[in-house]
Write an enzyme that holds these catalytic residues in place. Sequence first.
Site, PDB file in Angstrom:
ATOM      1  N   ASP A  78      15.256 -15.606 -13.227  1.00 24.25           N
ATOM      2  CA  ASP A  78      14.378 -16.482 -12.460  1.00 24.25           C
ATOM      3  C   ASP A  78      14.833 -16.352 -11.004  1.00 24.25           C
ATOM      4  OD1 ASP A  78      13.127 -18.547 -11.119  1.00 24.25           O
ATOM      5  OD2 ASP A  78      13.678 -20.105 -12.543  1.00 24.25           O
ATOM      6  N   TYR A 120      26.804 -20.423 -23.766  1.00 20.92           N
ATOM      7  CA  TYR A 120      27.836 -19.760 -22.971  1.00 20.92           C
ATOM      8  C   TYR A 120      29.274 -20.213 -23.238  1.00 20.92           C
ATOM      9  CZ  TYR A 120      23.743 -18.406 -20.221  1.00 20.92           C
ATOM     10  OH  TYR A 120      22.525 -17.914 -19.820  1.00 20.92           O
ATOM     11  N   ARG A 127      19.721 -10.411 -18.502  1.00 20.32           N
ATOM     12  CA  ARG A 127      18.498  -9.882 -19.121  1.00 20.32           C
ATOM     13  C   ARG A 127      17.237 -10.453 -18.484  1.00 20.32           C
ATOM     14  NH1 ARG A 127      15.914 -13.656 -22.130  1.00 20.32           N
ATOM     15  NH2 ARG A 127      17.129 -15.512 -22.631  1.00 20.32           N
ATOM     16  N   TRP A 141      20.429 -28.389 -17.100  1.00 21.13           N
ATOM     17  CA  TRP A 141      20.057 -28.210 -18.499  1.00 21.13           C
ATOM     18  C   TRP A 141      19.272 -29.391 -19.074  1.00 21.13           C
ATOM     19  CZ3 TRP A 141      20.784 -23.836 -21.412  1.00 21.13           C
ATOM     20  CH2 TRP A 141      21.577 -22.833 -20.831  1.00 21.13           C
ATOM     21  N   CYS A 157      20.833 -15.890 -20.595  1.00 23.01           N
ATOM     22  CA  CYS A 157      20.138 -15.047 -19.610  1.00 23.01           C
ATOM     23  C   CYS A 157      21.141 -14.073 -18.999  1.00 23.01           C
ATOM     24  CB  CYS A 157      19.496 -15.906 -18.533  1.00 23.01           C
ATOM     25  SG  CYS A 157      18.131 -16.920 -19.137  1.00 23.01           S
ATOM     26  N   GLU A 200      28.503 -26.702 -13.527  1.00 19.56           N
ATOM     27  CA  GLU A 200      28.065 -25.869 -14.650  1.00 19.56           C
ATOM     28  C   GLU A 200      29.111 -24.816 -14.997  1.00 19.56           C
ATOM     29  OE1 GLU A 200      24.083 -23.403 -15.986  1.00 19.56           O
ATOM     30  OE2 GLU A 200      25.085 -22.851 -14.122  1.00 19.56           O
TER      31      GLU A 200
END
Length: 379
Positions: free
Chosen positions: A267, A146, A264, A84, A206, A62
């Site tokens: 998880d 991203y 922000r 994803w 995130c 990733e």
Amino acid sequence: MNNIDKTYQSLLQDILDNGVVKSDRTGTGTISVFGRQIRHKMSEGFPLLTTKKVHWNSIVAELLWFLRGDTNIKFLLDYDCHIWDGDCYQAYVKKHKHAIRTDDDRSDIVIKMLEKQLIYTQEQFINKIKTDETFAKTFGDLGPIYGKQWRQWQGWMDMDGNEKGSLWYDQILEVVHSLKTNPDSRRLMVSAWNVAELNQMVLPPCHYGFQLYTRELSIDERLHLASKKYEVFDPFDFHVGDHNEIDELYPVPKRALSLMWNQRSVDTFLGLPFNIASYGLLLEIIAREVDMIPDELIGNLGDTHLYSNHIEQAKEQISRIPYELPTIEITERNWYQHQLVKERLGPKTFKDIILSYRPDCFELIGYESHSKIKAPLSN
């Protein structure tokens, strides 16, 4: 020494003790705290949690995907990374249903029939992405997330404020250049939070930005580095014991590099272990390119939550005793290590290096962990 596992376990306990019940977009429900921070000294080891087994290959794949500026999951699937899959599949279903429902002449019965007939299952969808290049290009892209923002941020003015039409900014190459030419800059930042393009993203970022910081190493720190790097290191070789003498006798990096990321939405059970290791790896990669040593990794966490179906799993992980942290070894692709190839092609740019990296270029040394703890992913 392994403090990062203990810090992480303390964070899990903090959420269990102090979290408030909140609803969320997935419908699962969470308990949540706000405004937490984690810190890790990279000298203590690579921050891959040991209190449960974490899938290293997915973390590396990733991050390389981000660094390449890629936004299509085909690259991830080629390296058995499925982080994803759910988001991409949901976007496909949404597009498909929208296309069917835009025909006003169809009855509700016909619409429901078409939805059932023409939508692939998630497993079928992923296999189609893997095997059908045209399908992958059409449905495998996640929008300007991203990687696109890191490598191709779109703007309409140059750095001096002059309108130049549509421009593309490579934030990664810019920050690496700044580290090499102006390492004390307070503008060593990369952002993924492009407000103008949020509505085009499958999921808004995130972890939405990171900042880098460097400091000069002390004489003692550099001597310690030299003693570890050179087998024939002899402290009696030094007469003055200053930086110039170290540079001449036992060249080692002069600066340490730290990275702080901002997030922000966290998880905490499934996502945060990946985020910690991913930014730790990014720090290692950038430090290697700019000839600095990785120093401190810091995470600023906003809405820090446990999903309601992760509670028992969190309690189990809290009860486990951490192992020692691993280290990592980064190697370039073998084809470029031959001297004749280097002489013919010349030195590789950082852009070339990024493109040449594959997950097997990043080897974990001494990773020992507890068993995996299964938990459902909420998309």
